[in-house]
Design a protein around this motif. Structure first.
Motif, PDB file in Angstrom:
ATOM      1  N   GLN A 278       0.856  -1.175   0.000  1.00  0.00           N
ATOM      2  CA  GLN A 278       0.000   0.000   0.000  1.00  0.00           C
ATOM      3  C   GLN A 278       0.892   1.225   0.000  1.00  0.00           C
ATOM      4  OE1 GLN A 278      -1.123  -1.408   3.578  1.00  0.00           O
ATOM      5  NE2 GLN A 278      -3.021  -2.423   2.966  1.00  0.00           N
ATOM      6  N   GLU A 333     -16.840  -7.059  -7.428  1.00  0.00           N
ATOM      7  CA  GLU A 333     -16.232  -5.741  -7.295  1.00  0.00           C
ATOM      8  C   GLU A 333     -15.790  -5.257  -8.654  1.00  0.00           C
ATOM      9  OE1 GLU A 333     -13.208  -5.944  -4.292  1.00  0.00           O
ATOM     10  OE2 GLU A 333     -14.603  -6.990  -2.970  1.00  0.00           O
ATOM     11  N   ASP A 334     -15.739  -3.976  -8.765  1.00  0.00           N
ATOM     12  CA  ASP A 334     -15.342  -3.403 -10.043  1.00  0.00           C
ATOM     13  C   ASP A 334     -14.361  -2.276  -9.782  1.00  0.00           C
ATOM     14  OD1 ASP A 334     -17.002  -3.089 -13.036  1.00  0.00           O
ATOM     15  OD2 ASP A 334     -15.410  -1.720 -12.454  1.00  0.00           O
ATOM     16  N   ARG A 335     -13.327  -2.241 -10.589  1.00  0.00           N
ATOM     17  CA  ARG A 335     -12.311  -1.215 -10.363  1.00  0.00           C
ATOM     18  C   ARG A 335     -12.815   0.193 -10.642  1.00  0.00           C
ATOM     19  NH1 ARG A 335      -7.126  -1.509  -9.435  1.00  0.00           N
ATOM     20  NH2 ARG A 335      -6.298  -3.546  -8.898  1.00  0.00           N
ATOM     21  N   LEU A 336     -13.757   0.278 -11.587  1.00  0.00           N
ATOM     22  CA  LEU A 336     -14.276   1.601 -11.931  1.00  0.00           C
ATOM     23  C   LEU A 336     -15.210   2.129 -10.852  1.00  0.00           C
ATOM     24  CD1 LEU A 336     -14.954   1.203 -15.729  1.00  0.00           C
ATOM     25  CD2 LEU A 336     -13.229   2.638 -14.658  1.00  0.00           C
ATOM     26  N   HIS A 337     -15.977   1.224 -10.269  1.00  0.00           N
ATOM     27  CA  HIS A 337     -16.895   1.627  -9.206  1.00  0.00           C
ATOM     28  C   HIS A 337     -16.267   1.265  -7.880  1.00  0.00           C
ATOM     29  CE1 HIS A 337     -19.258   0.943 -12.799  1.00  0.00           C
ATOM     30  NE2 HIS A 337     -20.149   1.796 -12.336  1.00  0.00           N
ATOM     31  N   ARG A 338     -15.481   2.143  -7.375  1.00  0.00           N
ATOM     32  CA  ARG A 338     -14.694   1.875  -6.169  1.00  0.00           C
ATOM     33  C   ARG A 338     -15.551   1.553  -4.953  1.00  0.00           C
ATOM     34  NH1 ARG A 338      -9.061   3.450  -5.841  1.00  0.00           N
ATOM     35  NH2 ARG A 338      -8.239   1.355  -6.029  1.00  0.00           N
ATOM     36  N   SER A 341     -20.618  -2.306  -5.375  1.00  0.00           N
ATOM     37  CA  SER A 341     -20.468  -3.686  -5.821  1.00  0.00           C
ATOM     38  C   SER A 341     -21.716  -4.092  -6.583  1.00  0.00           C
ATOM     39  CB  SER A 341     -20.288  -4.617  -4.626  1.00  0.00           C
ATOM     40  OG  SER A 341     -19.221  -4.179  -3.846  1.00  0.00           O
TER      41      SER A 341
END
Ligand SMILES: [Zn+2]
Length: 402
Positions: A278, A333-338, A341
């Motif tokens: 991180q 999960e989606d990377r675009l929609h942080r 879900s």
């Protein structure tokens, strides 16, 4: 009936005599710590039998001696706990004078009377040190239903008076989950969810960091002083914001007759350490977030109001933000929609924090039913969308409930 305890703090001006008494108290505590370390005693019983006779040389009222022993026992017990958890510990030592007692003091006409024994007067001639209490303190302590178990004076001139009340736990008709996140607090269940925006607290933290970082003087003492000054300021400001939110959460729970459920955040600080892939800033943000303070405030305020608290275990907390609250399927999960879900089964996007709060509430209901001896799992209903209310915590009026 269970007892709820709170305390109220204010300033006072210590006289020479009180300062001396606090100093003697400090010496007694340190004396007891020494005895405890030598004999490896940390229980109150053992420590009292070892050290009470040794405290004869101190000329103070005997109940201050008992409190010094109990204070020392507390310090030694904490040390033992830390050693057990594998933390590095120093030899404990009380640096500043304090005075603690649950005996002998009284409040007469808004004045806290702290007993002091004068050397030349003998045991009968009790004299008191008077601390005038301010309006706020008086108003709180004048409540007839509270009792006053103890007070604490500190060397930098603050007095805290503990007060307690017997509280009957309220019957609850529904259950709400609390999801603590970075920047917001989400409270709710399948029917309605309130999300408190705490991004201002995150801004305060970030601001403090940049101020401290911008000061480049290469002197460790000055850096320390500046960090401590801004650290205190940061703590106070964030604390104020959290108090506003926790007060509101508890007031709403009391009115609606709901129980509050907390998830268990085990080792949250260990999740964001160096070497966990991180970024530095991300780790800083998460590690400076007051997760447990939020819970502490809600828990003690809820206890005071008789609002039941349910604490989930680590295994019960598992997967609360990954499962669909309606059908129980795993969310994608989606990377675009942080922060959202997707549930394939129900074909819709769900806010992760809202999902967590709803799942925590459901788990809490299961735990509650089990504790009441009722069988059965909380039902999963037809897909409904809870009413989601978004509140800006920094704009919450302090006196909203009045
Ligand atoms: Zn679903």
């Amino acid at each position: 009936m269970p007892l709820a305890i709170k305390s109220v703090k204010q300033c006072f001006a210590p006289t020479q005599q009180v300062v001396e008494l606090m100093e003697i108290f400090r010496q007694m505590v340190n004396h007891c710590i020494r005895i405890g370390l030598e004999n490896e005693a940390s229980t109150l019983k053992r420590l009292s039998s070892l050290s009470y006779s040794q405290l004869a040389e101190y000329e103070v009222i005997s109940y201050y001696k008992l409190h010094a022993i109990s204070k020392a026992a507390g310090i030694l017990a904490n040390r033992k706990q830390s050693i057990k958890r594998g933390r590095k510990t120093k030899t404990p030592y009380l640096r500043k004078g304090i005075l603690v007692s649950c005996y002998g003091f009284k409040i007469v006409d808004g004045i806290l009377k702290v007993p002091i024994l004068l050397e030349h007067m003998g045991p009968k001639g009790m004299t008191y040190f008077d601390i005038p209490l301010n309006m706020h303190t008086q108003e709180i302590l004048s409540d007839a239903s509270v009792t006053l178990p103890s007070f604490i004076l500190t060397a930098n001139g603050t007095v805290s008076v503990c007060y307690s009340k017997e509280i009957a736990e309220k019957e609850c008709t529904s259950i709400k989950g609390v999801d603590r996140n970075l920047g917001n607090l989400t409270v709710g269940n399948d029917r309605n969810v309130i999300q408190y925006n705490l991004s201002e607290a995150a801004d305060i933290v970030e601001n403090t960091r940049s101020i401290v970082q911008s000061l480049k003087r290469n002197d460790v003492r000055i850096r320390k002083r500046i960090a401590s000054k801004y650290g205190k300021r940061r703590k106070n400001r964030v604390q104020q914001l959290l108090h506003r939110v926790s007060k509101r959460v508890v007031a709403e729970a009391r009115e609606e007759g709901t129980a509050i459920v907390f998830e268990k955040l085990t080792h949250i600080r260990r999740m964001y350490q160096r070497g966990n892939y991180q970024g530095k800033n991300y780790r800083y943000r998460l590690n400076s977030w007051p997760f447990s303070e939020m819970k502490r405030q809600i828990a003690y305020k809820a206890q005071w109001e008789g609002v039941p608290i349910i604490q989930l275990s680590t295994s019960e907390t598992k997967g609360t933000s990954q499962l669909c609250p309606q059908c129980g399927k795993r969310l994608q999960e989606d990377r675009l929609h942080r922060r959202e879900s997707y549930c394939q089964e129900c074909d819709r996007w769900l806010d992760r924090d809202v999902v967590a709060a709803m799942n925590i509430a459901r788990k809490g209901a299961e735990v509650f039913q089990r504790s009441q001896g009722l069988a059965g799992e909380a039902m999963r209903g037809n897909p409904t969308t809870p009413v989601i209310l978004r509140v800006n915590a920094s704009k919450l009026a302090c006196r909203m409930e009045r």
